[in-house]
Design a protein around this motif. Structure first.
Motif, short mmCIF file in Angstrom:
data_model
loop_
_atom_site.label_atom_id
_atom_site.label_comp_id
_atom_site.label_asym_id
_atom_site.label_seq_id
_atom_site.Cartn_x
_atom_site.Cartn_y
_atom_site.Cartn_z
N ILE A 246 -7.46 -0.81 4.28
CA ILE A 246 -6.20 -0.41 3.63
C ILE A 246 -4.96 -0.91 4.38
N TYR A 247 -5.03 -0.91 5.73
CA TYR A 247 -3.83 -1.28 6.51
C TYR A 247 -3.56 -2.78 6.39
N LEU A 248 -4.62 -3.57 6.47
CA LEU A 248 -4.47 -5.02 6.32
C LEU A 248 -4.05 -5.35 4.89
N SER A 249 -4.66 -4.67 3.91
CA SER A 249 -4.32 -5.01 2.52
C SER A 249 -2.88 -4.58 2.20
N THR A 250 -2.38 -3.51 2.85
CA THR A 250 -0.98 -3.12 2.64
C THR A 250 -0.06 -4.21 3.19
N LEU A 251 -0.40 -4.72 4.37
CA LEU A 251 0.44 -5.77 4.98
C LEU A 251 0.47 -7.02 4.09
N VAL A 252 -0.72 -7.44 3.64
CA VAL A 252 -0.81 -8.64 2.79
C VAL A 252 -0.04 -8.42 1.49
N ARG A 253 -0.19 -7.22 0.91
CA ARG A 253 0.48 -6.90 -0.35
C ARG A 253 2.00 -6.98 -0.19
N GLU A 254 2.52 -6.34 0.89
CA GLU A 254 3.97 -6.33 1.12
C GLU A 254 4.49 -7.76 1.27
#
Lengths: 199, 221
Positions: free
Chosen positions: B3-11
């Motif tokens: 979730i933390y990596l995917s939030t960064l990539v999403r942002e």
């Protein structure tokens, strides 16, 4: 033995008392349709059940886990009025992000869910270019992937065509036949065998 | 994906696909600084004296300009609701959002600052100190700004309110950072100011995600 229990639940918004002392129990495989006129608190009830809002009094539990516990939160899938997608991301990117937020079956591919919802050809399309019904289908794809036991669906049939409504009803039925519980709000008469919770 | 990596990539994806949100604060930073030589004096001595204050105020205001975007869209489209009821830590996801805000706003300011320093006749040593203060100070600006952004997330056109809430908290950073640059220009030791900036950064790192998570929870209720 009831698995999902609502005890003396009350909710007030401003000076408006929406509902008072609601008591309700649901067992495994129950499909519950929350009914009531506009402004009676259907959405507020689902938001409280999801843990987004605090009730003014009362408590909710699922298999003895209270609504503020981690176990309860893992068992919840809440799909509200908001699309929960970003228009700047593609269909598959939005679905992957929703998956990382929720408890989903990792053995299932996201594309499988999109195929089921009729969005396979749109997987790399930006959500900006989708119709209202297609946007709704993106978030409803979570119903194929979710491992949560309690589904809280606020007006899931909005913007869907008749085939879409049939599909969502069959997903709800499949989930509940496998021991899940589903609460949904809708003004439409459903072909599902529902238990009613009238506000 | 986690979730933390995917939030960064999403942002990062959303910001790169909406470059105006990325470019506007940077343009503001450059334009504001370039107006000073025109309005005050083109003399090197005067400009190099006021340069630390000018660059830091411009950096602070351009970060402030971009704060609204941290939560606004995710609040409107319901992603914050999904985050709030997920079993992941909201505070950690907010920390990732602050970090991506810094990558998109603070880091470009740090990288542009030598050019702006040269423009205002700062010497080589002062430019290095300027970059160091910005490198330690701008993450604190993003972290503290996240608190303000989470408090006003449900309010329309709350830019002024955000400035009123956040600017007082930015003042210590502004004072320590610009004083470090001025002191180094005068040939004094600057360890004290740098350590204070690090202390502020550590405090912001520890507290801001939790305060923001609590503020978001209240706004989502």
């Amino acid at each position: 033995m009831p698995v999902f229990e609502i005890k003396d639940l009350s909710c007030q918004k401003g000076f408006n008392l929406l509902f008072k002392d609601i008591n309700f129990t649901a067992k495994e495989s129950d499909i519950v349709q929350v009914k009531g006129a506009n402004g009676k608190g259907k959405t507020s009830l689902l938001r409280i059940l999801s843990g987004l809002s605090e009730p003014d009094s009362g408590q909710i539990s699922f298999n003895d886990s209270l609504s503020d516990s981690d176990e309860y939160q893992k068992d919840i899938l809440y799909l509200g009025h908001n699309p929960s997608i970003s228009v700047d991301l593609t269909v598959i990117e939005n679905l992957e992000y929703l998956r990382s937020l929720n408890n989903t079956d990792l053995n299932l591919q996201s594309l499988h869910a999109l195929k089921k919802l009729g969005l396979a050809n749109f997987q790399n399309e930006f959500c900006l270019n989708l119709s209202a019904g297609q946007k709704r289908r993106v978030i409803l794809s979570m119903l194929v992937l979710s491992k949560s036991k309690i589904w809280l669906l606020d007006e899931p049939f909005t913007a869907l065509d008749s085939l879409g409504i049939e599909l969502i009803e069959s997903l709800i039925k499949h989930h509940c036949d496998n021991g899940g519980v589903c609460f949904f709000t809708s003004h439409q008469t459903s072909s599902l065998n529902v238990k009613e919770l009238v506000l | 994906m986690n979730i933390y990596l995917s939030t960064l990539v999403r942002e990062l994806k959303i910001s790169i696909r909406n470059p105006s949100g990325l470019i506007n604060p940077l343009l503001f930073f450059i334009v504001t600084i370039s107006l000073f030589p025109l309005s005050i004096s083109p003399e090197a001595k005067i400009l190099s004296e006021i340069a630390p204050g000018i660059i830091w105020v411009a950096a602070m205001l351009s970060v402030l300009l971009s704060l609204n975007t941290i939560f606004h869209y995710d609040f409107d489209n319901g992603i914050l609701e999904q985050l709030s009821i997920s079993h992941h830590s909201t505070a950690l996801v907010i920390l990732i959002k602050s970090f991506s805000h810094w990558i998109l706003t603070g880091l470009p300011i740090v990288l542009l600052s030598p050019l702006m320093g040269l423009f205002l006749f700062l010497d080589e040593n002062s430019i290095q100190v300027l970059m160091l203060t910005l490198l330690i100070g701008t993450p604190s600006l993003s972290l503290i700004g996240t608190i303000g952004a989470s408090l006003i997330v449900g309010i329309r056109s709350a830019g002024m309110l955000l400035a009123l809430l956040i600017l007082p908290l930015y003042i210590p950073i502004l004072i320590f950072a610009s004083s470090a640059i001025s002191q180094s220009q005068a040939g004094f030791e600057i360890t004290g100011q740098i350590l204070w900036l690090i202390v502020i950064l550590l405090f912001s790192l520890m507290l801001s995600p939790f305060i923001s998570a609590a503020a978001l929870k209240i706004n989502l209720d």
